[in-house]
Enzyme design. Sequence first.
Site, PDB file in Angstrom:
ATOM      1  N   HIS A 131      -4.522  -5.760  -6.489  1.00  0.00           N
ATOM      2  CA  HIS A 131      -3.584  -4.765  -7.017  1.00  0.00           C
ATOM      3  C   HIS A 131      -2.486  -5.496  -7.805  1.00  0.00           C
ATOM      4  O   HIS A 131      -1.618  -6.152  -7.210  1.00  0.00           O
ATOM      5  CB  HIS A 131      -2.988  -4.049  -5.802  1.00  0.00           C
ATOM      6  CG  HIS A 131      -2.123  -2.889  -6.115  1.00  0.00           C
ATOM      7  ND1 HIS A 131      -2.621  -1.716  -6.604  1.00  0.00           N
ATOM      8  CD2 HIS A 131      -0.780  -2.715  -5.993  1.00  0.00           C
ATOM      9  CE1 HIS A 131      -1.630  -0.846  -6.755  1.00  0.00           C
ATOM     10  NE2 HIS A 131      -0.504  -1.437  -6.398  1.00  0.00           N
ATOM     11  N   LYS A 147       0.675   6.356 -11.572  1.00  0.00           N
ATOM     12  CA  LYS A 147       0.644   7.801 -11.279  1.00  0.00           C
ATOM     13  C   LYS A 147       1.603   8.471 -12.265  1.00  0.00           C
ATOM     14  O   LYS A 147       1.324   9.536 -12.835  1.00  0.00           O
ATOM     15  CB  LYS A 147       1.120   8.084  -9.841  1.00  0.00           C
ATOM     16  CG  LYS A 147       0.467   7.228  -8.731  1.00  0.00           C
ATOM     17  CD  LYS A 147       1.034   7.572  -7.352  1.00  0.00           C
ATOM     18  CE  LYS A 147       0.962   6.481  -6.300  1.00  0.00           C
ATOM     19  NZ  LYS A 147      -0.280   5.923  -5.924  1.00  0.00           N
ATOM     20  N   TRP A 187      -7.383   0.180  -1.332  1.00  0.00           N
ATOM     21  CA  TRP A 187      -6.392   1.203  -0.960  1.00  0.00           C
ATOM     22  C   TRP A 187      -6.298   2.287  -2.044  1.00  0.00           C
ATOM     23  O   TRP A 187      -6.053   3.448  -1.771  1.00  0.00           O
ATOM     24  CB  TRP A 187      -5.049   0.492  -0.779  1.00  0.00           C
ATOM     25  CG  TRP A 187      -3.879   1.317  -0.335  1.00  0.00           C
ATOM     26  CD1 TRP A 187      -2.713   1.511  -1.018  1.00  0.00           C
ATOM     27  CD2 TRP A 187      -3.721   2.001   0.910  1.00  0.00           C
ATOM     28  NE1 TRP A 187      -1.842   2.280  -0.288  1.00  0.00           N
ATOM     29  CE2 TRP A 187      -2.441   2.592   0.911  1.00  0.00           C
ATOM     30  CE3 TRP A 187      -4.540   2.177   2.036  1.00  0.00           C
ATOM     31  CZ2 TRP A 187      -1.955   3.352   1.981  1.00  0.00           C
ATOM     32  CZ3 TRP A 187      -4.057   2.941   3.098  1.00  0.00           C
ATOM     33  CH2 TRP A 187      -2.785   3.507   3.057  1.00  0.00           C
ATOM     34  N   SER A 227       0.422   1.223 -10.585  1.00  0.00           N
ATOM     35  CA  SER A 227       0.591   1.675  -9.204  1.00  0.00           C
ATOM     36  C   SER A 227       1.349   3.003  -9.147  1.00  0.00           C
ATOM     37  O   SER A 227       0.931   3.955  -9.795  1.00  0.00           O
ATOM     38  CB  SER A 227       1.288   0.564  -8.423  1.00  0.00           C
ATOM     39  OG  SER A 227       1.011   0.704  -7.069  1.00  0.00           O
TER      40      SER A 227
END
Length: 439
Positions: free
Chosen positions: A417, A275, A362, A271
């Site tokens: 997720h 990144k 998302w 998540s």
Amino acid sequence: MINKIPHFALVLTCFVVCSAKNSILQAQVPPSNYDESKIPFDTFPDPFTFLDGSKVETAEDWKNKRQPEIMEVFAREMYGQSPAAPEFVEFEFISKDENALNGKAVREEIDITLAVTESPTVMRMLIYRPKGKKNVPAFLTLNFGGNHSISDDPGISLNENWMRNRSDRGYENNKATEKTRGTASSRWPAEMIVNRGYALCTIYYGDIDPDFDDGFKNGVHQHFYEKDQEKLRPDQWGSIAAWAWGLSRGLDYLEINDAIDAKRVAVMGHSRLGKTSLWAGANDPRFAITISNDSGCGGAALNRRRIGESVTRINTSFPHWFCDNFVKYNHNEDALPVDQHLLVAAIAPRPVYIASAVEDTWADPKGEFLAAKMADPVYRFLGTNGMGGKATPTEHPAVDQAIKSGRIGYHVRSGKHDVTDFDWNQYLDFADLHLMKKK
Ligand code: GTR
């Protein structure tokens, strides 16, 4: 005992910092789009075209000019530029258990100083490594809830730093309580990782920079202001860059720990920390593999698609993650001379793995796949097999079918997720391919 070891292998980059953009940001954020027919842009920056329009002709052009050009744009316009590595690696052993994980592993905790000042910022690394082995490959990761959240092993010290409240899990008054031990253990199968011959090294991300917008007064940023500087410049490091910088400092330490082979370290994150692992892996060529789990916007997902979380949304919800320059691209992604496929390509030819989850809309799973796919030609140009097979794949792979035979791995897992054993099994297979010596 405090240990100080000079660290010479580090590249000097320019000194850093970013500033607050909160004021600009409470602009209206349009509702998220999930409709492919409403994607505003259909072209993406070409990896092989320089900003001045000239073409990349050779692998040397890529390595010496285009890759640095791409990284310079990402650093200036999106993540912010980070400071040079400290001259010394200062660390202290905190604890050791020779019989962890039912006697299979050694567990250690090491404090690593990020900035040596009167009130230093210190991050604590937890390591589980296979017992009786030296020079093992490792996964280096950041975690969300404190090292003690990854396992119910009572020997792990409880993190006392700022934590996001989550009372159902025992995070109260911005602190972790005893109840939070092991609450994230499903994401961190330490025994499985150690059984496959790898060490698991993890650090609480908030040790490096607490994850809230405080104008960069706390965490590691505070130590790097220039004289009389009060706030970060718009091209200086946001929190993601700081977390990534912390991962590199973790690797500095692993270089002097002879139980771990620092040349075989995979940086992995989920998540916002996915990144972060992409930014860490692109910046620090010492990472042998880069793994991004469900990283979404600002990670592997293409900004120009504007599906799910958009640049405007992320800059509004999390103004401290990126540098202030990134706000220029709210509703204006096409003006950014890079997109996330170029971040993946900037890691080439080192192996990279991108994972998505079907229900994680998302994070735009399709955009994550397309970034991997659009980086594939760069990997092939550099003489590797990219995503494997003879040519760049044309289709998104079926759910739960990993592409993992080449230098770019990808899967879209069923479910939400999260980080699951399925994800880890793919990462371990991918690491076996690239990091384990062939017998
Ligand atoms: C969400 C955010 C995502 C992702 C996620 C996480 O709120 O919108 O970009 O980073 O948090 O890190 O859990």
